[in-house]
Design an enzyme around this catalytic site. Sequence first.
Site, mmCIF file in Angstrom:
data_model
loop_
_atom_site.group_PDB
_atom_site.id
_atom_site.type_symbol
_atom_site.label_atom_id
_atom_site.label_comp_id
_atom_site.label_asym_id
_atom_site.label_seq_id
_atom_site.Cartn_x
_atom_site.Cartn_y
_atom_site.Cartn_z
ATOM 1 N N SER A 52 0.854 -1.181 0.000
ATOM 2 C CA SER A 52 0.000 0.000 0.000
ATOM 3 C C SER A 52 0.890 1.230 0.000
ATOM 4 O O SER A 52 2.046 1.169 0.448
ATOM 5 C CB SER A 52 -0.895 0.005 1.254
ATOM 6 O OG SER A 52 -1.536 1.262 1.425
ATOM 7 N N TYR A 104 -1.654 -1.167 10.354
ATOM 8 C CA TYR A 104 -1.697 -1.365 8.907
ATOM 9 C C TYR A 104 -0.437 -0.815 8.249
ATOM 10 O O TYR A 104 0.219 -1.498 7.452
ATOM 11 C CB TYR A 104 -2.944 -0.693 8.337
ATOM 12 C CG TYR A 104 -3.116 -0.878 6.844
ATOM 13 C CD1 TYR A 104 -3.540 -2.094 6.322
ATOM 14 C CD2 TYR A 104 -2.867 0.174 5.966
ATOM 15 C CE1 TYR A 104 -3.695 -2.270 4.956
ATOM 16 C CE2 TYR A 104 -3.026 0.010 4.590
ATOM 17 C CZ TYR A 104 -3.447 -1.210 4.098
ATOM 18 O OH TYR A 104 -3.603 -1.382 2.738
#
Length: 250
Positions: free
Chosen positions: A137, A150
């Site tokens: 990401s 995350y």
Amino acid sequence: MSSVALVTGGTSGIGAATARVLVSQGWQVVICGRNAAAAEALIGELGQEKVHFESADLEDPTVADRLVAAAVERFGRLDALVNNAGICERCPTTETSDDFWRRHFAINCDSAYYLSRAAVRQFHEAGHAGSIVNVASTYGFDGAPYLAAYCASKGAMVMMTKAMALEHAKEGITVNCVCPGSVDTPMLEDLGLRQGIAKDVMLERWASQSPSGRVATPEDIAHTIGFLVSGAARHVNGVILPVDGGVAAG
């Protein structure tokens, strides 16, 4: 003989789109996940001679060897691994439990490591090159509030990519990392709903922050993955590639 890929998180979003792209390029694909109904629908769409489903809980480190073995047993070989499975949940750092933190690492990073290790061992045993694509990401190199678990787990995936790419380059094994920005997937929708934000509002908000003026589709990411596992990318290795409409350029 067709090339064979193993795609985690393969029953929806980027994973399902990747299966479609790879099949269109002549690959056979093993998808893994926990949504058997979605998997059956995808197999019905693409054909059981092209797609095989393996149910797996990637929090369990022992499933990696089984999944790689299943790909070889079903289609005769393994040429590429796409580590796409992931979770993203918001939580203030001071309220983050040990289990919350460990679950993000177990699914987002640990599973990618165990599967990559198993895949490389299989490439060595078969005596041929192979490719690994990790789906991280842009939050793997840019921070965001309430997403410490995350961001940290995706950042670890980025560095794992670089280390493995260097380690296995002379073996003809490429290891690359795709870093999507906002993508119109069930994960993005779920993240919005957890904040009480409707999907259309969430998409509009993310689109307004992109130079491209839109949110990526799963196919945008899948076509990038399809290139990285193809022979056309055989000299592309250790790349951390944002696919975000230009956000990272700012």
